[in-house]
Motif scaffolding. Sequence first.
Motif, mmCIF file in Angstrom:
data_model
loop_
_atom_site.group_PDB
_atom_site.id
_atom_site.type_symbol
_atom_site.label_atom_id
_atom_site.label_comp_id
_atom_site.label_asym_id
_atom_site.label_seq_id
_atom_site.Cartn_x
_atom_site.Cartn_y
_atom_site.Cartn_z
ATOM 1 N N ARG A 199 13.131 -7.254 -1.770
ATOM 2 C CA ARG A 199 14.020 -8.314 -2.241
ATOM 3 C C ARG A 199 14.178 -8.100 -3.747
ATOM 4 N NH1 ARG A 199 14.764 -8.386 2.279
ATOM 5 N NH2 ARG A 199 14.654 -10.071 3.804
ATOM 6 N N PRO A 200 15.168 -8.705 -4.372
ATOM 7 C CA PRO A 200 15.319 -8.516 -5.821
ATOM 8 C C PRO A 200 14.026 -8.798 -6.583
ATOM 9 C CG PRO A 200 17.240 -9.627 -4.932
ATOM 10 C CD PRO A 200 16.257 -9.532 -3.805
ATOM 11 N N GLY A 201 13.501 -7.757 -7.223
ATOM 12 C CA GLY A 201 12.272 -7.894 -8.008
ATOM 13 C C GLY A 201 10.998 -7.975 -7.205
ATOM 14 N N LEU A 202 11.052 -7.707 -5.898
ATOM 15 C CA LEU A 202 9.867 -7.865 -5.061
ATOM 16 C C LEU A 202 9.792 -6.769 -4.001
ATOM 17 C CD1 LEU A 202 7.400 -9.591 -4.134
ATOM 18 C CD2 LEU A 202 9.001 -10.832 -2.646
ATOM 19 N N LEU A 203 8.592 -6.191 -3.856
ATOM 20 C CA LEU A 203 8.285 -5.230 -2.803
ATOM 21 C C LEU A 203 7.053 -5.727 -2.064
ATOM 22 C CD1 LEU A 203 8.275 -2.409 -1.352
ATOM 23 C CD2 LEU A 203 6.885 -1.596 -3.280
ATOM 24 N N THR A 204 7.129 -5.792 -0.729
ATOM 25 C CA THR A 204 5.974 -6.190 0.071
ATOM 26 C C THR A 204 5.755 -5.187 1.183
ATOM 27 O OG1 THR A 204 7.247 -7.584 1.612
ATOM 28 C CG2 THR A 204 6.407 -8.636 -0.389
ATOM 29 N N VAL A 205 4.497 -4.965 1.496
ATOM 30 C CA VAL A 205 4.103 -4.117 2.629
ATOM 31 C C VAL A 205 3.136 -4.946 3.467
ATOM 32 C CG1 VAL A 205 2.998 -1.989 3.380
ATOM 33 C CG2 VAL A 205 4.397 -2.000 1.308
ATOM 34 N N LEU A 247 3.642 4.845 -5.751
ATOM 35 C CA LEU A 247 3.203 3.486 -5.424
ATOM 36 C C LEU A 247 3.580 3.118 -3.999
ATOM 37 C CD1 LEU A 247 3.410 0.312 -7.612
ATOM 38 C CD2 LEU A 247 4.537 0.294 -5.404
ATOM 39 N N ILE A 248 4.833 3.357 -3.643
ATOM 40 C CA ILE A 248 5.310 3.012 -2.302
ATOM 41 C C ILE A 248 4.569 3.830 -1.248
ATOM 42 C CG2 ILE A 248 7.332 3.003 -0.788
ATOM 43 C CD1 ILE A 248 9.025 2.711 -3.417
ATOM 44 N N ASP A 249 4.430 5.131 -1.490
ATOM 45 C CA ASP A 249 3.757 6.001 -0.524
ATOM 46 C C ASP A 249 2.323 5.551 -0.281
ATOM 47 O OD1 ASP A 249 6.034 7.491 -0.292
ATOM 48 O OD2 ASP A 249 5.302 9.229 -1.410
ATOM 49 N N ASN A 250 1.612 5.208 -1.344
ATOM 50 C CA ASN A 250 0.215 4.819 -1.181
ATOM 51 C C ASN A 250 0.080 3.480 -0.465
ATOM 52 O OD1 ASN A 250 -1.874 6.703 -2.511
ATOM 53 N ND2 ASN A 250 -0.222 6.670 -4.011
ATOM 54 N N LEU A 251 0.975 2.547 -0.712
ATOM 55 C CA LEU A 251 0.930 1.273 0.003
ATOM 56 C C LEU A 251 1.199 1.465 1.488
ATOM 57 C CD1 LEU A 251 2.696 -1.254 -2.421
ATOM 58 C CD2 LEU A 251 0.285 -1.210 -1.762
ATOM 59 N N ILE A 252 2.218 2.265 1.824
ATOM 60 C CA ILE A 252 2.538 2.497 3.231
ATOM 61 C C ILE A 252 1.429 3.290 3.914
ATOM 62 C CG2 ILE A 252 4.194 3.555 4.821
ATOM 63 C CD1 ILE A 252 6.376 3.030 2.768
ATOM 64 N N ASP A 253 0.947 4.334 3.247
ATOM 65 C CA ASP A 253 -0.127 5.149 3.820
ATOM 66 C C ASP A 253 -1.375 4.302 4.074
ATOM 67 O OD1 ASP A 253 -1.325 7.995 4.297
ATOM 68 O OD2 ASP A 253 -2.708 7.028 2.916
ATOM 69 N N ASN A 254 -1.710 3.417 3.133
ATOM 70 C CA ASN A 254 -2.871 2.546 3.308
ATOM 71 C C ASN A 254 -2.676 1.623 4.503
ATOM 72 O OD1 ASN A 254 -5.422 1.224 1.980
ATOM 73 N ND2 ASN A 254 -4.029 -0.468 2.354
ATOM 74 N N ALA A 255 -1.462 1.073 4.654
ATOM 75 C CA ALA A 255 -1.198 0.169 5.774
ATOM 76 C C ALA A 255 -1.312 0.902 7.112
ATOM 77 C CB ALA A 255 0.195 -0.444 5.622
ATOM 78 N N ILE A 256 -0.783 2.109 7.198
ATOM 79 C CA ILE A 256 -0.845 2.862 8.453
ATOM 80 C C ILE A 256 -2.281 3.249 8.782
ATOM 81 C CG2 ILE A 256 -0.160 5.028 9.562
ATOM 82 C CD1 ILE A 256 2.475 4.859 8.067
ATOM 83 N N ARG A 257 -3.049 3.634 7.787
ATOM 84 C CA ARG A 257 -4.427 4.069 8.026
ATOM 85 C C ARG A 257 -5.288 2.944 8.577
ATOM 86 N NH1 ARG A 257 -6.312 8.827 5.851
ATOM 87 N NH2 ARG A 257 -4.741 10.050 4.746
ATOM 88 N N TYR A 258 -5.081 1.722 8.108
ATOM 89 C CA TYR A 258 -5.943 0.621 8.516
ATOM 90 C C TYR A 258 -5.350 -0.237 9.625
ATOM 91 C CZ TYR A 258 -9.049 1.693 4.657
ATOM 92 O OH TYR A 258 -9.932 2.329 3.816
ATOM 93 N N THR A 259 -4.170 0.111 10.106
ATOM 94 C CA THR A 259 -3.576 -0.614 11.219
ATOM 95 C C THR A 259 -3.971 0.062 12.525
ATOM 96 O OG1 THR A 259 -1.694 -1.343 9.888
ATOM 97 C CG2 THR A 259 -1.416 -1.370 12.277
ATOM 98 N N PRO A 260 -4.462 -0.663 13.508
ATOM 99 C CA PRO A 260 -4.881 -0.047 14.765
ATOM 100 C C PRO A 260 -3.677 0.444 15.569
ATOM 101 C CG PRO A 260 -4.999 -2.431 14.924
ATOM 102 C CD PRO A 260 -4.666 -2.118 13.495
ATOM 103 N N PRO A 261 -3.912 1.301 16.570
ATOM 104 C CA PRO A 261 -2.811 1.762 17.432
ATOM 105 C C PRO A 261 -2.053 0.593 18.048
ATOM 106 C CG PRO A 261 -4.787 3.067 17.809
ATOM 107 C CD PRO A 261 -5.183 1.949 16.893
ATOM 108 N N GLN A 262 -0.761 0.811 18.201
ATOM 109 C CA GLN A 262 0.169 -0.196 18.731
ATOM 110 C C GLN A 262 0.328 -1.385 17.788
ATOM 111 O OE1 GLN A 262 -1.212 -1.188 22.677
ATOM 112 N NE2 GLN A 262 -0.671 0.822 23.519
#
Length: 328
Positions: free
Chosen positions: A257-263, A234-249
Amino acid sequence: MSSIRLRLLCWVIPPVLLMNLLAGALAYMLAPPPLREAVLRTLVLLEMVFGLACVALVWFSVSNGLRPLNRLRAELNAREGDDLAPIAADQVPYELEPVVAALNELLAKVGEGAQARQAFLADVAHQLRTPLAGLKTQLEWLGVRHAGTETARPVGLMLSATERMIRQTNQLLALARAAPRHFEKTRLEPLALDALVADAVQSFVDQAARKDIDIGFDLAPAVIRGDRFLLRDLIDNLIDNAIRYTPPQGAVTVTVRPGLLTVEDNGPGIPPARREQVFHRYVRLDDKTEGSGLGLAIVRDIATVHGASLSISDPPGGQGALFSVKFR
């Protein structure tokens, strides 16, 4: 498509009205001549009232009789697409038990087919991982050995294609493991979510550096019950998705946080109308970005089996997307 109510009305009302007309005609003929006009008016009025009463009675009776079917339809419509649990036969009338039994047999067959497909995907993905890993190692060795030569570019292309195959193979395996019908609650154990995220972020540093993306994390101690391997997917796919769709720079930030994960990322973002759609399999918003369209579907399935809620919102800065996973 015919209506049961209308068919019953066509079958019941004409014979009843015909019998009433015959009885009324007989009463009219037997009545003294001075009273026949009054008898006729009375018979017409009674015929109208009786006809309307019959229509109302048939309509009400059929509607009441169809209520179990309406409840069954509402129950089936409320189910998720992968919910193939049998229908409780003890909650339907006797007349509907054969229908429910037939539906349960169909659901069982569909479930067996889905289970066979999931097992096939898991077996294929598992069998492909080892040879692909070996192929990647050999290509990396060839890349180092022939660096600076004319064969370096073809070797690099083969290595890139192999890495994509490895990623898609891992996604297929994760998709099979995260299927709600095959998840075992006994696999849940207390886990340090912040430690899982810290390990996951480190493995994406090189990928982010190649796009000049600033990847960081803000972690607070958080313990949840979960499956270590699925949560890492789950974590890998969220991070990978964010990197793929984020432009350079750009920037990607992972927060725990307790009970919460955000990307959070500052990429193009996702329109509100399509935020639910992106969690379906093979859905991609940008055809220019490489991917299989399975990553967020895997995230959804893993969140579901962990009883977590998954949402997309605008980040505080207004640019990009903020994925939130709330654990119970």
